[in-house]
Design an enzyme around this catalytic site. Sequence first.
Site, PDB file in Angstrom:
ATOM      1  N   TYR A  62      -0.900   8.931   4.408  1.00 25.77           N
ATOM      2  CA  TYR A  62      -0.458   8.160   5.583  1.00 25.77           C
ATOM      3  C   TYR A  62       1.063   8.218   5.759  1.00 25.77           C
ATOM      4  CZ  TYR A  62      -0.075   4.025   2.406  1.00 25.77           C
ATOM      5  OH  TYR A  62       0.229   3.155   1.387  1.00 25.77           O
ATOM      6  N   GLY A 114       5.153   4.089 -16.787  1.00 20.68           N
ATOM      7  CA  GLY A 114       4.454   3.295 -17.803  1.00 20.68           C
ATOM      8  C   GLY A 114       2.995   3.052 -17.488  1.00 20.68           C
ATOM      9  N   GLY A 155       8.228   4.615 -12.778  1.00 17.71           N
ATOM     10  CA  GLY A 155       6.871   4.055 -12.806  1.00 17.71           C
ATOM     11  C   GLY A 155       5.981   4.788 -13.799  1.00 17.71           C
TER      12      GLY A 155
HETATM   13  C1  HXC Z   1       1.855 -11.045   1.981  1.00 14.90           C
HETATM   14  C2  HXC Z   1       3.170 -10.831   0.103  1.00 14.90           C
HETATM   15  C3  HXC Z   1       2.059 -10.388  -0.668  1.00 14.90           C
HETATM   16  C4  HXC Z   1       0.780 -10.289   0.001  1.00 14.90           C
HETATM   17  C5  HXC Z   1       3.805 -10.429  -1.950  1.00 14.90           C
HETATM   18  N1  HXC Z   1       4.203 -10.845  -0.752  1.00 14.90           N
HETATM   19  N2  HXC Z   1       2.488 -10.135  -1.929  1.00 14.90           N
HETATM   20  N3  HXC Z   1       3.074 -11.138   1.400  1.00 14.90           N
HETATM   21  N4  HXC Z   1       0.747 -10.629   1.310  1.00 14.90           N
HETATM   22  N5  HXC Z   1      -0.282  -9.864  -0.642  1.00 14.90           N
HETATM   23  C6  HXC Z   1       5.558 -11.283  -0.391  1.00 14.90           C
HETATM   24  C7  HXC Z   1       5.991 -12.523  -1.168  1.00 14.90           C
HETATM   25  O1  HXC Z   1       5.445 -13.699  -0.609  1.00 14.90           O
HETATM   26  C8  HXC Z   1       7.503 -12.430  -1.043  1.00 14.90           C
HETATM   27  O2  HXC Z   1       7.956 -12.828   0.218  1.00 14.90           O
HETATM   28  C9  HXC Z   1       7.761 -10.934  -1.112  1.00 14.90           C
HETATM   29  O3  HXC Z   1       6.529 -10.293  -0.743  1.00 14.90           O
HETATM   30  C10 HXC Z   1       8.148 -10.476  -2.524  1.00 14.90           C
HETATM   31  O4  HXC Z   1       7.099 -10.857  -3.398  1.00 14.90           O
HETATM   32  P1  HXC Z   1       7.277 -11.005  -4.959  1.00 14.90           P
HETATM   33  O5  HXC Z   1       5.938 -11.341  -5.523  1.00 14.90           O
HETATM   34  O6  HXC Z   1       8.431 -11.905  -5.267  1.00 14.90           O
HETATM   35  O7  HXC Z   1       7.741  -9.524  -5.351  1.00 14.90           O
HETATM   36  P2  HXC Z   1       7.669  -8.779  -6.721  1.00 14.90           P
HETATM   37  O8  HXC Z   1       7.317  -9.719  -7.837  1.00 14.90           O
HETATM   38  O9  HXC Z   1       8.904  -7.968  -6.834  1.00 14.90           O
HETATM   39  O10 HXC Z   1       6.393  -7.807  -6.549  1.00 14.90           O
HETATM   40  C11 HXC Z   1       6.500  -6.676  -5.731  1.00 14.90           C
HETATM   41  C12 HXC Z   1       5.141  -6.349  -5.091  1.00 14.90           C
HETATM   42  C13 HXC Z   1       4.027  -6.245  -6.180  1.00 14.90           C
HETATM   43  C14 HXC Z   1       5.304  -5.061  -4.317  1.00 14.90           C
HETATM   44  C15 HXC Z   1       4.766  -7.495  -4.150  1.00 14.90           C
HETATM   45  O11 HXC Z   1       2.808  -5.923  -5.576  1.00 14.90           O
HETATM   46  C16 HXC Z   1       4.372  -5.231  -7.247  1.00 14.90           C
HETATM   47  O12 HXC Z   1       5.062  -5.535  -8.206  1.00 14.90           O
HETATM   48  N6  HXC Z   1       3.858  -3.974  -7.120  1.00 14.90           N
HETATM   49  C17 HXC Z   1       4.156  -2.882  -8.059  1.00 14.90           C
HETATM   50  C18 HXC Z   1       2.997  -1.974  -8.279  1.00 14.90           C
HETATM   51  C19 HXC Z   1       2.197  -1.562  -7.063  1.00 14.90           C
HETATM   52  O13 HXC Z   1       2.285  -2.165  -5.991  1.00 14.90           O
HETATM   53  N7  HXC Z   1       1.392  -0.508  -7.239  1.00 14.90           N
HETATM   54  C20 HXC Z   1       0.550  -0.006  -6.207  1.00 14.90           C
HETATM   55  C21 HXC Z   1       1.122   1.236  -5.620  1.00 14.90           C
HETATM   56  S1  HXC Z   1      -0.197   1.925  -4.768  1.00 14.90           S
HETATM   57  P3  HXC Z   1       8.461 -14.341   0.550  1.00 14.90           P
HETATM   58  O14 HXC Z   1       9.116 -14.249   1.901  1.00 14.90           O
HETATM   59  O15 HXC Z   1       7.211 -15.166   0.561  1.00 14.90           O
HETATM   60  O16 HXC Z   1       9.414 -14.741  -0.547  1.00 14.90           O
HETATM   61  C22 HXC Z   1       0.280   2.859  -3.507  1.00 14.90           C
HETATM   62  C23 HXC Z   1      -0.908   3.698  -3.050  1.00 14.90           C
HETATM   63  C24 HXC Z   1      -0.915   4.113  -1.661  1.00 14.90           C
HETATM   64  O17 HXC Z   1       1.378   2.859  -3.094  1.00 14.90           O
HETATM   65  C25 HXC Z   1      -2.129   4.892  -1.195  1.00 14.90           C
HETATM   66  C26 HXC Z   1      -3.477   4.544  -1.696  1.00 14.90           C
HETATM   67  C27 HXC Z   1      -4.606   5.406  -1.179  1.00 14.90           C
HETATM   68  P1  NAP Z   2       0.920   1.794 -10.362  1.00 12.17           P
HETATM   69  O1  NAP Z   2       0.296   2.021 -11.687  1.00 12.17           O
HETATM   70  O2  NAP Z   2       1.015   0.395  -9.863  1.00 12.17           O
HETATM   71  O3  NAP Z   2       2.349   2.472 -10.379  1.00 12.17           O
HETATM   72  C1  NAP Z   2       3.499   1.959  -9.774  1.00 12.17           C
HETATM   73  C2  NAP Z   2       4.603   1.897 -10.805  1.00 12.17           C
HETATM   74  O4  NAP Z   2       5.845   1.611 -10.160  1.00 12.17           O
HETATM   75  C3  NAP Z   2       4.391   0.829 -11.873  1.00 12.17           C
HETATM   76  O5  NAP Z   2       4.545   1.400 -13.144  1.00 12.17           O
HETATM   77  C4  NAP Z   2       5.512  -0.169 -11.610  1.00 12.17           C
HETATM   78  O6  NAP Z   2       5.964  -0.776 -12.813  1.00 12.17           O
HETATM   79  C5  NAP Z   2       6.573   0.734 -10.987  1.00 12.17           C
HETATM   80  N1  NAP Z   2       7.541  -0.031 -10.190  1.00 12.17           N
HETATM   81  C6  NAP Z   2       7.278  -0.913  -9.202  1.00 12.17           C
HETATM   82  N2  NAP Z   2       8.427  -1.426  -8.735  1.00 12.17           N
HETATM   83  C7  NAP Z   2       9.438  -0.852  -9.429  1.00 12.17           C
HETATM   84  C8  NAP Z   2      10.849  -0.985  -9.398  1.00 12.17           C
HETATM   85  N3  NAP Z   2      11.449  -1.808  -8.539  1.00 12.17           N
HETATM   86  N4  NAP Z   2      11.580  -0.239 -10.262  1.00 12.17           N
HETATM   87  C9  NAP Z   2      10.976   0.598 -11.134  1.00 12.17           C
HETATM   88  N5  NAP Z   2       9.642   0.770 -11.197  1.00 12.17           N
HETATM   89  C10 NAP Z   2       8.878   0.039 -10.364  1.00 12.17           C
HETATM   90  O7  NAP Z   2       0.123   2.593  -9.220  1.00 12.17           O
HETATM   91  P2  NAP Z   2      -0.295   4.139  -9.092  1.00 12.17           P
HETATM   92  O8  NAP Z   2      -1.564   4.164  -8.336  1.00 12.17           O
HETATM   93  O9  NAP Z   2      -0.218   4.827 -10.395  1.00 12.17           O
HETATM   94  O10 NAP Z   2       0.846   4.691  -8.125  1.00 12.17           O
HETATM   95  C11 NAP Z   2       1.727   5.723  -8.517  1.00 12.17           C
HETATM   96  C12 NAP Z   2       2.211   6.471  -7.294  1.00 12.17           C
HETATM   97  O11 NAP Z   2       1.109   7.138  -6.670  1.00 12.17           O
HETATM   98  C13 NAP Z   2       2.833   5.580  -6.223  1.00 12.17           C
HETATM   99  O12 NAP Z   2       3.931   6.236  -5.635  1.00 12.17           O
HETATM  100  C14 NAP Z   2       1.729   5.439  -5.207  1.00 12.17           C
HETATM  101  O13 NAP Z   2       2.206   5.159  -3.926  1.00 12.17           O
HETATM  102  C15 NAP Z   2       1.117   6.833  -5.297  1.00 12.17           C
HETATM  103  N6  NAP Z   2      -0.248   6.926  -4.780  1.00 12.17           N
HETATM  104  C16 NAP Z   2      -1.272   6.406  -5.494  1.00 12.17           C
HETATM  105  C17 NAP Z   2      -2.563   6.550  -4.996  1.00 12.17           C
HETATM  106  C18 NAP Z   2      -3.749   6.053  -5.757  1.00 12.17           C
HETATM  107  O14 NAP Z   2      -4.867   6.156  -5.255  1.00 12.17           O
HETATM  108  N7  NAP Z   2      -3.602   5.520  -6.947  1.00 12.17           N
HETATM  109  C19 NAP Z   2      -2.775   7.203  -3.779  1.00 12.17           C
HETATM  110  C20 NAP Z   2      -1.677   7.702  -3.077  1.00 12.17           C
HETATM  111  C21 NAP Z   2      -0.418   7.573  -3.601  1.00 12.17           C
HETATM  112  P3  NAP Z   2       6.607  -2.249 -12.863  1.00 12.17           P
HETATM  113  O15 NAP Z   2       5.804  -3.099 -11.940  1.00 12.17           O
HETATM  114  O16 NAP Z   2       6.496  -2.618 -14.315  1.00 12.17           O
HETATM  115  O17 NAP Z   2       8.039  -2.090 -12.455  1.00 12.17           O
END
Ligand code: HXC
Ligand code: NAP
Length: 291
Positions: A155, A24, A22
């Site tokens: 969490y 990028g 991740g």
């Molecule tokens: C309910 C949802 C949904 C939503 C997706 N789904 N979004 N269900 N509410 N908002 C469901 C879809 O309907 C589908 O199920 C299944 O999840 C897979 O969805 P896809 O869109 O096909 O998946 P994909 O394209 O692979 O995307 C994965 C993703 C997306 C996790 C849903 O958000 C993603 O690419 N995220 C990557 C980056 C990211 O999330 N960064 C944030 C990290 S922050 P069905 O059954 O309908 O087919 C973090 C911080 C924590 O972790 C702490 C903060 C303080």
């Molecule tokens: P982010 O920019 O969305 O980073 C998530 C990265 O994971 C993206 O680059 C995404 O790229 C990559 N990723 C998702 N699915 C993947 C897969 N299947 N294979 C390879 N790469 C994948 O969000 P961020 O806030 O910087 O989060 C980074 C880390 O910090 C995460 O572990 C998150 O839980 C943690 N964190 C963030 C916060 C915050 O406040 N920002 C707080 C607590 C913890 P692609 O979608 O292109 O694959």
Amino acid sequence: MKYTTPMFKADELSGKTILVTGGGTGLGKSMTKYFMQLGANVIIASRKQEVLDATAEELIKETGGKILAYACDVRKPLEIEKLIAKGIETFGQINGLVNNAAGNFISPTERLSPKAFDVVVDIVLKGSYNCSLLMGQYWIKEKIEGTVLNIVTTYSWTGSGYVVPSAVAKGGVLSMTRSLAAEWAKYGIRTNAIAPGPFPTQGAFSRLFPEGLKEKIDPLKRTPLKRYGDHQELANLSAYLMSDFSAYVNGEVVTIDGGEWLYNAGEFTGLDAIPEEMWDYIEKEVRGKKK
Ligand code: HXC
Ligand code: NAP
């Protein structure tokens, strides 16, 4: 000196190659930039090659460092094997792994399909153990004293409603951190974690704090330091944990959240809302009860 200042100044990571999943975007990109500034070669891996390429180009310009941008889905062991092989071919060896890739979104749990649960757990937990396992096997075979850093959340131990798949997965990653720290220390492999509080990134904030909801769950109101984390602060901590300065730190999770989780866990910290001038009245009332 301000907290936005880079902590190390020179080549503290030179000679090391670090794989950042991740890398990028968001926090992964910020850590990558700082590792490069400190002389490390960095491999960034996520699903979108074009995002990785743009980041690599930008960071080479900014730091003059070396980077390999390689598309890989961390849920797929075969792709990770190819990634590791490419990293070794490019840089000779790999010394560090940052399990940073994540997927997350807010939703009432009962609205989730099994696939929606899977997608988050697979990226976060399976992705982290896939990468740790394959890197660990490589390090043990080659007798390399590798370092793993897992990015979790607070969490991971408190749990949280509305992000249950993420909480389940991050809890598992924290448990893996401590378990591998104990098991693989005999090979010189250290495993630690960082638990960040709110650090603004497009990926996290667009999914977890959408516009309409911001007021209700404003992280600034939940954080006693009343500010977000700065990316450089997290990069500083990660550089320390990936460097040999932390050689005796193993199995630790370092929280960097401005006091957020403890503030909200404490029974009485909500009394912050009481204006100073009301305390005379309250004290009188409480003391009065004794009589
Ligand atoms: C309910 C949802 C949904 C939503 C997706 N789904 N979004 N269900 N509410 N908002 C469901 C879809 O309907 C589908 O199920 C299944 O999840 C897979 O969805 P896809 O869109 O096909 O998946 P994909 O394209 O692979 O995307 C994965 C993703 C997306 C996790 C849903 O958000 C993603 O690419 N995220 C990557 C980056 C990211 O999330 N960064 C944030 C990290 S922050 P069905 O059954 O309908 O087919 C973090 C911080 C924590 O972790 C702490 C903060 C303080
Ligand atoms: P982010 O920019 O969305 O980073 C998530 C990265 O994971 C993206 O680059 C995404 O790229 C990559 N990723 C998702 N699915 C993947 C897969 N299947 N294979 C390879 N790469 C994948 O969000 P961020 O806030 O910087 O989060 C980074 C880390 O910090 C995460 O572990 C998150 O839980 C943690 N964190 C963030 C916060 C915050 O406040 N920002 C707080 C607590 C913890 P692609 O979608 O292109 O694959």
